[in-house]
Scaffold this motif. Structure first.
Motif, PDB file in Angstrom:
ATOM      1  N   GLY A  86       4.890 -12.330 -15.640  1.00 40.18           N
ATOM      2  CA  GLY A  86       3.659 -11.744 -16.135  1.00 40.18           C
ATOM      3  C   GLY A  86       2.434 -12.415 -15.557  1.00 40.18           C
ATOM      4  O   GLY A  86       2.495 -13.554 -15.065  1.00 40.18           O
ATOM      5  N   ASP A  87       1.330 -11.731 -15.626  1.00 41.13           N
ATOM      6  CA  ASP A  87       0.051 -12.300 -15.204  1.00 41.13           C
ATOM      7  C   ASP A  87      -0.518 -13.151 -16.335  1.00 41.13           C
ATOM      8  O   ASP A  87      -0.611 -12.693 -17.495  1.00 41.13           O
ATOM      9  CB  ASP A  87      -0.940 -11.176 -14.874  1.00 41.13           C
ATOM     10  N   ILE A  88      -0.868 -14.362 -15.977  1.00 40.19           N
ATOM     11  CA  ILE A  88      -1.488 -15.225 -16.988  1.00 40.19           C
ATOM     12  C   ILE A  88      -2.881 -14.676 -17.296  1.00 40.19           C
ATOM     13  O   ILE A  88      -3.664 -14.371 -16.403  1.00 40.19           O
ATOM     14  CB  ILE A  88      -1.586 -16.683 -16.479  1.00 40.19           C
ATOM     15  N   MET A  89      -3.158 -14.553 -18.608  1.00 37.57           N
ATOM     16  CA  MET A  89      -4.438 -13.995 -19.051  1.00 37.57           C
ATOM     17  C   MET A  89      -5.373 -15.150 -19.391  1.00 37.57           C
ATOM     18  O   MET A  89      -5.021 -16.022 -20.203  1.00 37.57           O
ATOM     19  CB  MET A  89      -4.238 -13.099 -20.291  1.00 37.57           C
ATOM     20  N   ASP A  90      -6.528 -15.147 -18.745  1.00 34.52           N
ATOM     21  CA  ASP A  90      -7.500 -16.173 -19.128  1.00 34.52           C
ATOM     22  C   ASP A  90      -8.107 -15.794 -20.485  1.00 34.52           C
ATOM     23  O   ASP A  90      -7.837 -14.740 -21.050  1.00 34.52           O
ATOM     24  CB  ASP A  90      -8.568 -16.337 -18.053  1.00 34.52           C
ATOM     25  N   GLU A  91      -8.950 -16.674 -20.941  1.00 36.85           N
ATOM     26  CA  GLU A  91      -9.506 -16.493 -22.294  1.00 36.85           C
ATOM     27  C   GLU A  91     -10.309 -15.204 -22.397  1.00 36.85           C
ATOM     28  O   GLU A  91     -10.215 -14.463 -23.384  1.00 36.85           O
ATOM     29  CB  GLU A  91     -10.377 -17.692 -22.653  1.00 36.85           C
ATOM     30  N   ASN A  92     -11.087 -14.899 -21.362  1.00 43.67           N
ATOM     31  CA  ASN A  92     -11.907 -13.681 -21.392  1.00 43.67           C
ATOM     32  C   ASN A  92     -11.036 -12.427 -21.393  1.00 43.67           C
ATOM     33  O   ASN A  92     -11.307 -11.451 -22.110  1.00 43.67           O
ATOM     34  CB  ASN A  92     -12.865 -13.666 -20.200  1.00 43.67           C
ATOM     35  N   THR A  93      -9.998 -12.447 -20.563  1.00 44.16           N
ATOM     36  CA  THR A  93      -9.106 -11.276 -20.507  1.00 44.16           C
ATOM     37  C   THR A  93      -8.395 -11.064 -21.844  1.00 44.16           C
ATOM     38  O   THR A  93      -8.291  -9.940 -22.343  1.00 44.16           O
ATOM     39  CB  THR A  93      -8.068 -11.455 -19.381  1.00 44.16           C
ATOM     40  N   TYR A  94      -7.893 -12.156 -22.396  1.00 40.76           N
ATOM     41  CA  TYR A  94      -7.186 -12.050 -23.689  1.00 40.76           C
ATOM     42  C   TYR A  94      -8.128 -11.529 -24.775  1.00 40.76           C
ATOM     43  O   TYR A  94      -7.762 -10.662 -25.575  1.00 40.76           O
ATOM     44  CB  TYR A  94      -6.610 -13.403 -24.079  1.00 40.76           C
TER      45      TYR A  94
END
Length: 687
Positions: A146-154
C-alpha cells in the motif's frame, strides 16, 4: 386477644378488577387531554432513548472504524467522494448498489503508519509481512503493498468522518437535551394531573364522610376511616403515576426496541426475542404466587394493627391487671406470623428477579457469541453489536419493573375497593328536595308518637310524646340505656326516626335543611371536644362574624375569663389536641362559650356537669344560668340536684316515658323519680 376475623377492608379482590378500574378512570376523564399529552411526550422521550444507541452504532460503523472504499474514475462517481491520485473514493457502505467491476481499497494500519491498500481485509483473515523494508498485506486474493499516507492525506480521507462525527455528536447532544426537557414536562404534567385527581377524590371522600349519618361512625373505627382519606388515596396516586401512564412507556419501549432490532439485524433480533416465551411463563407463575403471598401479608398485617389498636386503647387496664407478659406473648405470636408471611413474599420476589436476570444475561451471552463471530467474519458491524447489547439491557428493564408495578396495582385495587365501599355507603339522613324555610326559631319542640331504633326492630325509643314550650327548661332522667341521649340526638337530626314526627315551632325537622336546623341548636356534651389551635379559635369555630371583643364578652358572661386570662397567652393560648392541657371544667366552660357565641334558640346539655368536681360545678351552674336565659333548654342529667328548678322533668325507662312533671310533683308521686332521688341522696350521705 386481637380480632381473629381481621378487618373487613383487608379482604382483597382481584389483582386487577375492570369494574374498579372503570370507576377510577371516571375521575381521570376530565383530565384526558393532560394524560394524552403526557402519553405523547412519553412516546417522544422513549423514541429519543431508543435512538441514542442507534446514533452511537452509526458513529462507530460509519465514521470511527475505517471500512472498504470503492474507487471511481472522475465523473463516474454516483455521489460525492474523496479525490486522490486521479480517483474518487467512496465508502462501500454509503453506496446504494454494488460495483463489482470497480477496484476496492482499504486503509490499513501497521506500526503507526496508515496505508492505502488496493484490496479489502477482514479480521483474522489476513496477515502482514515486512520484506526488505516493504510491507505486504496478505489475504486470500494475494499480496498487496500500500501507499503510505502522510498526515495530510489521511486527514483528507477522514475529513468526512470528522464532519459526520461532529454532526452526530451535535445531534446526540440535542436529542439528550430535548429528551431531558420533554421528560421534565411529562413528569410535571403527569404528577400535577395525578395530584389533582387524588385531591378531588379526597375531597369527595371527606365530604361524603361529613354527610354520612352518625350511625355509620358508631360502627366504623376512626382509624379505618382516616386510612381511607390518607393511605388509600395515596396508593391510587402511585397507580396513576407508576402504572397507568408509565405502562405506555414500557409498551413504547418494548415495541420500539423490537422494531429497531429487526431493522438492524434480523438474525440477532430473533436471538434476542427468543427469551420472551420464558419471560411470559415466569411472569405468569410469579403473578399467581405473588398474589397469594401478598394476600397473606396483608391479612397478617391487619392482625398486627388490630392487636396494637386494642392494646394501646386498653393500656391502662393492661397495666392495672399486670397483663403485660400475656399481651406481649400474644403480640409476639402475631408478629412472628407476619414475619413468616413477609419472608415468603420476599422469597417469591427474590426468585423472579434473578430468573429474569438470568434470561437477560443468557440472551446477552448468545448475542455476544454469535455477533462477535459475525464481526470477526466481517458480516456484522461492531456498532450494530454494540447497539444490540444496549437494547437488550433496555428491553429487560420494563420486564424487571413488573414486580414493582404489580405490587402497586394490587395495592391500588384493594384501596380503590375500600374507597368505593365507603363512597357507596348510602346517606340515610338527607336534606328534603323542597326544603321549608325555618324562620327565627322560638324554641317550641314536640315529639309525636316517635319510635326509633339504631338497629332494625331493636327499639330504643317507643311511642315518645311530649311538648316543650319556648323558653322552658326540660330535663330527662333515667337509668343508663333508657333513651335520654337518643332523644337529644334526634332533635338535631343526627339520626332519622322510623315512626312519628319531631316538630320545631310546628315544622317537621325532616322538611328543613339540616344546617338550617342545627344552626339554631347549641349542644354541650359531657365529653367536650376541643380542637388543636388556640382558645379563640375553639370558641369562634371559624365564624368570622364573631370578633375578639365578642369572644371576651361571652367569656366574661359565663365566668370563663377567669381561667382563660391566667393561661400563657390568654385567649391566644395554644391548645393541644383534644384539649389535653385543660381540665374537665375548663373544657366545659369553653363548650358553654362556644354555644353562647352562636346564640342558639335551643340549648341541649347532655350530662354537661357529670364529671365536674363540686367547686367547679358551682361556677358552671352560674354559667349555665346565664347560658339558659331566653332559650329553650333540654338537659340530660345524672345529678338530680342540678335539675330541681327545671320546668318539666321527663323520666325515661326502657325507651318509654314513665313519668313527667316538676321536681316536687314527681317526688310526691313516689315513683321512679322518687326512688332515683332517694338513692342519690343516700349516696351523698354515705360520702
Amino acid at each position: 386477644m386481637a380480632n381473629q376475623n381481621y378487618h373487613e377492608e383487608e379482604k382483597l379482590g382481584k389483582a386487577y378488577d375492570g369494574r374498579l378500574m372503570k370507576r377510577l378512570l371516571k375521575y381521570s376523564a376530565p383530565y384526558w387531554k393532560a394524560f394524552l399529552i403526557s402519553i405523547l411526550l412519553l412516546a417522544v422521550v422513549t423514541g429519543i432513548q431508543i435512538a441514542r444507541p442507534y446514533i452511537v452504532a452509526v458513529a462507530i460503523d460509519d465514521y470511527i472504524f475505517t471500512s472498504p472504499m470503492i474507487a471511481f474514475e472522475p465523473g463516474e462517481e454516483p455521489q460525492e467522494g474523496i479525490e486522490h491520485q486521479g480517483k474518487v473514493f467512496i465508502k462501500e457502505r454509503h453506496l446504494d448498489k454494488d460495483y463489482p467491476e470497480n477496484p476496492k481499497y482499504q486503509i490499513m494500519v501497521y506500526e503507526g503508519e496508515n496505508y492505502l491498500v488496493p484490496s479489502t481485509f477482514q479480521r483474522e483473515e489476513y496477515t502482514i509481512e515486512e520484506r526488505q523494508g516493504e510491507v505486504f498485506f496478505i489475504n486470500e486474493q494475494g499480496e498487496f503493498t500500500g501507499d503510505i499516507m502522510d498526515e495530510n492525506t489521511y486527514s483528507h480521507f477522514r475529513e468526512n468522518d470528522v464532519k459526520g462525527l461532529t454532526r452526530l455528536g451535535i445531534t446526540f447532544l440535542v436529542i439528550v437535551l430535548l429528551g431531558f426537557g420533554l421528560n421534565y414536562a411529562q413528569v410535571l404534567i403527569l404528577h400535577k394531573t395525578s395530584f389533582k385527581i387524588i385531591y378531588n377524590l379526597r375531597v369527595e371522600v371527606f365530604t361524603h364522610l361529613q354527610n354520612i349519618q352518625l350511625s355509620y361512625f358508631d360502627k366504623s373505627p376512626i382509624g379505618r376511616l382516616v386510612t381511607r382519606v390518607t393511605n388509600d388515596t395515596e396508593r391510587l396516586k402511585e397507580m396513576f403515576i407508576g402504572v397507568m401512564v408509565n405502562a405506555f412507556r414500557d409498551i413504547f419501549m418494548l415495541i420500539g426496541i423490537v422494531i429497531v432490532m429487526l431493522r438492524l439485524n434480523f438474525q440477532l433480533a430473533l436471538i434476542a426475542l427468543s427469551a420472551i416465551p420464558f419471560v411470559v411463563i415466569a411472569s405468569i407463575i410469579f403473578r399467581i404466587k405473588a398474589r397469594a403471598a401478598y394476600r397473606e401479608v396483608r391479612t397478617k398485617l391487619a392482625r398486627i394493627n388490630a392487636s396494637i389498636a386494642e392494646n394501646i386503647s386498653g393500656m391502662k387496664i393492661v397495666q392495672i391487671f399486670k397483663q403485660e407478659d400475656k399481651k406481649y406473648n400474644e403480640f409476639d405470636e402475631i408478629n412472628k406470623g407476619h414475619l413468616s408471611a413477609a419472608l415468603r413474599e420476599v422469597k417469591i420476589f427474590a426468585i423472579y428477579r434473578p430468573v429474569v436476570d438470568i434470561l437477560h444475561f443468557l440472551v446477552l451471552a448468545l448475542i455476544v457469541w454469535w455477533g462477535g463471530g459475525s464481526v470477526m467474519d466481517g458480516t456484522l458491524e461492531i456498532g450494530v453489536l454494540y447497539a444490540f447489547t444496549t437494547y437488550i439491557r433496555m428491553f429487560f428493564q420494563p420486564i424487571n419493573a413488573i414486580t414493582e408495578k404489580y405490587n402497586i396495582l394490587q395495592e391500588a385495587m384493594a384501596s380503590s375497593e375500600r374507597i368505593f365501599q365507603l363512597l357507596d355507603t348510602e346517606i340515610e339522613v338527607t336534606n328534603p328536595k323542597e326544603p321549608k324555610n325555618l324562620p327565627k326559631v322560638e324554641g317550641a319542640i314536640e315529639f309525636k308518637n316517635v319510635w326509633f331504633a339504631y338497629n332494625d326492630n331493636e327499639w330504643v325509643l317507643k311511642d315518645i310524646n311530649f311538648e316543650v314550650k319556648p323558653g322552658e327548661t326540660v330535663a330527662f332522667v333515667g337509668a343508663t340505656g333508657a333513651g335520654k341521649t337518643s332523644i337529644i340526638n334526634l332533635i338535631s337530626r343526627f339520626y332519622d326516626i322510623q315512626k312519628g314526627e319531631i316538630l320545631v315551632d310546628g315544622i317537621n325537622i325532616k322538611d328543613v335543611k339540616q344546617e338550617e336546623l342545627r344552626k339554631n341548636i347549641g349542644v354541650v356534651l359531657q365529653d367536650v371536644f376541643v380542637f388543636s389551635g388556640d382558645i379563640k379559635s375553639n370558641i369562634r369555630l371559624n365564624n368570622d362574624h364573631i370578633d375578639d371583643e365578642k369572644i371576651k364578652e361571652i367569656a366574661r358572661t359565663i365566668y370563663a375569663d377567669t381561667f382563660i386570662e391566667k393561661l400563657p397567652g390568654g385567649y391566644e393560648h395554644e391548645v393541644q389536641e383534644r384539649g389535653s392541657t385543660l381540665s374537665s371544667g375548663q373544657r366545659q366552660l369553653l363548650a358553654f362559650a362556644r354555644a353562647l357565641a352562636f346564640d342558639p334558640s335551643i340549648l341541649v346539655l347532655d350530662e354537661a356537669t357529670a364529671n365536674i368536681d363540686t367547686e367547679t360545678e358551682s361556677i358552671i351552674q352560674n354559667a349555665l344560668e346565664k347560658l339558659q336565659e331566653g332559650r329553650t333548654t333540654l338537659v340530660v342529667a345524672h345529678r338530680l340536684s342540678t335539675i330541681q328548678n327545671a320546668d318539666k322533668i321527663i323520666v325515661m325507662h326502657k325507651g318509654k316515658i314513665r313519668e313527667m312533671g316538676t321536681h316536687q310533683e314527681l317526688l310526691n308521686n313516689g315513683g321512679i323519680y322518687h326512688d332515683l332521688y332517694q338513692l342519690q341522696y343516700k349516696e351523698q350521705l354515705a360520702q
